[in-house]
Design a protein around this motif. Sequence first.
Motif, mmCIF file in Angstrom:
data_model
loop_
_atom_site.group_PDB
_atom_site.id
_atom_site.type_symbol
_atom_site.label_atom_id
_atom_site.label_comp_id
_atom_site.label_asym_id
_atom_site.label_seq_id
_atom_site.Cartn_x
_atom_site.Cartn_y
_atom_site.Cartn_z
ATOM 1 N N ASP A 135 -0.125 -7.264 37.944
ATOM 2 C CA ASP A 135 -0.647 -5.900 38.079
ATOM 3 C C ASP A 135 -0.295 -5.373 39.481
ATOM 4 N N PRO A 136 -0.641 -4.123 39.779
ATOM 5 C CA PRO A 136 -0.278 -3.555 41.101
ATOM 6 C C PRO A 136 -0.827 -4.341 42.277
ATOM 7 N N HIS A 137 -1.864 -5.147 42.044
ATOM 8 C CA HIS A 137 -2.463 -5.923 43.145
ATOM 9 C C HIS A 137 -1.915 -7.353 43.199
ATOM 10 N N GLY A 138 -0.941 -7.644 42.345
ATOM 11 C CA GLY A 138 -0.353 -8.973 42.372
ATOM 12 C C GLY A 138 -1.056 -9.998 41.517
ATOM 13 N N HIS A 139 -2.116 -9.577 40.806
ATOM 14 C CA HIS A 139 -2.829 -10.497 39.928
ATOM 15 C C HIS A 139 -2.192 -10.488 38.535
ATOM 16 N N GLN A 140 -2.341 -11.590 37.813
ATOM 17 C CA GLN A 140 -1.818 -11.676 36.458
ATOM 18 C C GLN A 140 -2.736 -10.938 35.492
ATOM 19 N N ALA A 141 -2.176 -10.008 34.735
ATOM 20 C CA ALA A 141 -2.960 -9.210 33.795
ATOM 21 C C ALA A 141 -2.429 -9.416 32.381
ATOM 22 N N GLN A 142 -3.346 -9.428 31.430
ATOM 23 C CA GLN A 142 -2.977 -9.588 30.028
ATOM 24 C C GLN A 142 -2.147 -8.380 29.554
ATOM 25 N N VAL A 143 -1.039 -8.668 28.873
ATOM 26 C CA VAL A 143 -0.240 -7.603 28.271
ATOM 27 C C VAL A 143 -0.850 -7.255 26.918
ATOM 28 N N VAL A 144 -1.278 -6.011 26.771
ATOM 29 C CA VAL A 144 -1.885 -5.532 25.531
ATOM 30 C C VAL A 144 -0.963 -4.470 24.919
ATOM 31 N N GLU A 145 -0.592 -4.689 23.673
ATOM 32 C CA GLU A 145 0.291 -3.753 22.976
ATOM 33 C C GLU A 145 -0.544 -2.777 22.150
ATOM 34 N N HIS A 146 -0.092 -1.515 22.100
ATOM 35 C CA HIS A 146 -0.791 -0.471 21.362
ATOM 36 C C HIS A 146 0.101 0.081 20.255
ATOM 37 N N ILE A 147 -0.490 0.308 19.083
ATOM 38 C CA ILE A 147 0.204 0.919 17.956
ATOM 39 C C ILE A 147 -0.541 2.192 17.592
ATOM 40 N N GLN A 148 0.181 3.292 17.535
ATOM 41 C CA GLN A 148 -0.415 4.551 17.123
ATOM 42 C C GLN A 148 -0.086 4.792 15.655
ATOM 43 N N SER A 149 -1.115 4.746 14.819
ATOM 44 C CA SER A 149 -0.933 4.897 13.381
ATOM 45 C C SER A 149 -1.277 6.314 12.937
ATOM 46 N N GLU A 150 -0.510 6.837 11.965
ATOM 47 C CA GLU A 150 -0.792 8.174 11.441
ATOM 48 C C GLU A 150 -2.099 8.189 10.644
ATOM 49 N N VAL A 151 -2.437 7.049 10.059
ATOM 50 C CA VAL A 151 -3.672 6.931 9.292
ATOM 51 C C VAL A 151 -4.576 5.934 10.010
ATOM 52 N N ALA A 152 -5.807 6.353 10.340
ATOM 53 C CA ALA A 152 -6.733 5.461 11.038
ATOM 54 C C ALA A 152 -7.361 4.478 10.048
ATOM 55 N N PRO A 153 -7.687 3.259 10.485
ATOM 56 C CA PRO A 153 -8.447 2.333 9.638
ATOM 57 C C PRO A 153 -9.728 3.005 9.138
ATOM 58 N N TYR A 154 -10.123 2.663 7.926
ATOM 59 C CA TYR A 154 -11.302 3.305 7.345
ATOM 60 C C TYR A 154 -12.066 2.308 6.477
ATOM 61 N N VAL A 155 -13.280 2.672 6.105
ATOM 62 C CA VAL A 155 -14.118 1.830 5.247
ATOM 63 C C VAL A 155 -14.254 2.504 3.891
ATOM 64 N N TYR A 156 -14.023 1.724 2.848
ATOM 65 C CA TYR A 156 -14.182 2.211 1.475
ATOM 66 C C TYR A 156 -14.923 1.143 0.684
ATOM 67 N N GLN A 157 -16.068 1.505 0.135
ATOM 68 C CA GLN A 157 -16.919 0.585 -0.616
ATOM 69 C C GLN A 157 -17.150 -0.711 0.166
ATOM 70 N N ASN A 158 -17.547 -0.521 1.422
ATOM 71 C CA ASN A 158 -17.904 -1.625 2.324
ATOM 72 C C ASN A 158 -16.746 -2.559 2.648
ATOM 73 N N ARG A 159 -15.524 -2.093 2.464
ATOM 74 C CA ARG A 159 -14.355 -2.904 2.822
ATOM 75 C C ARG A 159 -13.480 -2.122 3.801
ATOM 76 N N THR A 160 -12.975 -2.840 4.824
ATOM 77 C CA THR A 160 -12.123 -2.213 5.833
ATOM 78 C C THR A 160 -10.682 -2.155 5.332
#
Length: 523
Positions: free
Chosen positions: A130-155
């Motif tokens: 990171d900018p301070h020289g410490h090791q930082a976890q690399v986190v990847e992001h995905i932008q989806s056109e459809v957001a996760p949703y719940v239907y009949q109590n299932r994700t």
Amino acid sequence: MKKYLRLLLCTGVTAALLTLPALAADNDTLPAKQGDFYVMVNGEYVTFPDAVPQIRENRSCLPFVAVFEQLGFAEEDMTWDGATGTVTAVKPDVSYTAFQGNTKQGDLTVELTIGSNDITYWYEGNTTADPHGHQAQVVEHIQSEVAPYVYQNRTYIPFGLLADALSYNVGWDGEVAAVIIDDVDAILAANTETYDRMDEYQAYNRTFVEKNQKVTGSYSMDLTMKQKIQETNSDLSFTAKGDYDMITGGTTAFEFDTDMTMDASMVTGGLDLIGAMTSPEGEPLFPMDLGFSMRGDTTDGIFYFKLDSKQLGNLNGWDTESWYKMDMAAFYDAMSEQTGMTYAQLMELSNASLDESFSQLLPQMLKDMPLNSVAFTTTDYLELLNTICGDSHFVKSGSSYVNTFLNEGGIQGTFTLYTSGGKVNGYAMELKADPDVAGGELSITTSMKGSKMELAMNMEASQGEGQEGSGTLYQVDMTLDMMMDGTYQTTSTQPATEPPAGASVVDLMELLGSLIPTEPTMP
């Protein structure tokens, strides 16, 4: 169905793999459909006990738990935070390519929140400073056109983008409405085949790209066709032959020049139709002398070519002084839905084959293969590659290794590796078809031994039908012979990849676009 796919593969080994057509599965073999479409994971249909696949906003959405379990995530490693609506799933000990480019092993974590289009994932141990020289976890992001949703109590999640990001190979079979998901790493984990012969073959091929090569050779083609329709006879013949020179630089740059002579005739009812063809100046069209030059570099996919022929110029006004530009990268990208691969992916795969062993190359090859049929998935690709390239299919014969990778239905294919001093110094690939299967004789042979390349093709076919009481209804007999040879030698000359300075250059795609009429627009 697989027999015909196998035949297609034989002609070009992995090259043919990149252009396999979509095939429809036999509907009699399909299970009952659950939800809006089928889901096949690693060659097996997924059964959904309490939540079925859905189409939402034209996107395939899958029940999170059922699909992730099929892909090796244990249910006990999936958690639900009701306060934030966040689902987290962990898969231990996954191999991945780290931020620095090296391969590492660590837990994979996927996290998503109901209603949020941002899906995140990270691999344990994949860190950067990171900018301070410490090791930082690399986190990847995905932008989806459809957001996760719940239907009949299932994700439910839109799985396509996430699957691509996690290096699964994902496809769609439109014929049967099925999402295909293959975990290539899991499939390869069960693969016991070895590829020492192919590593030796690749080492031989590298000798031709480590230094620039000058290739000189010749080629010819002879086509004859005799046709009889009732009492009318037609004879067609076409010949082309010439010599060529080519210079290659590494794996990408090339310069090609040839002088060719072509001749043709078509005699119908005693009249030579082609022989009667002339230019506006009254000169015969054939025989035609044709000069052809091509330059380019596959890195950017821009190629240039030039045709020089007095007859061709007189016939249609072709500009024999200009060079024509072709953007093959753009053309290939436009066809990526059919081929399943972009031009950049094709180049990445091609370059990787120079530096990696076949075993190292195999995962990327399989991840880039198009999945467009439930009848032919990654497992089938791997089976065919093993049949052609695996050590267990080569039999030692003297100083050579011979692989009869196809011998069924009257079609035989062989792949031979020649060796000297324990190293591969040449190869041959041959494909033959029984006349009863192909409707005639077919033989294709390509070989390279030492610095000499040869390619030969012969085809003879006949087809006809009689009409009772009136003799021949029609009869067609065709013969095609093609050959090409070339001798390689190292050179210090660099290939010219562009036209000479000051040359006139015409963009072929723009030219073709201007010639294609467009539909009138509505006011």
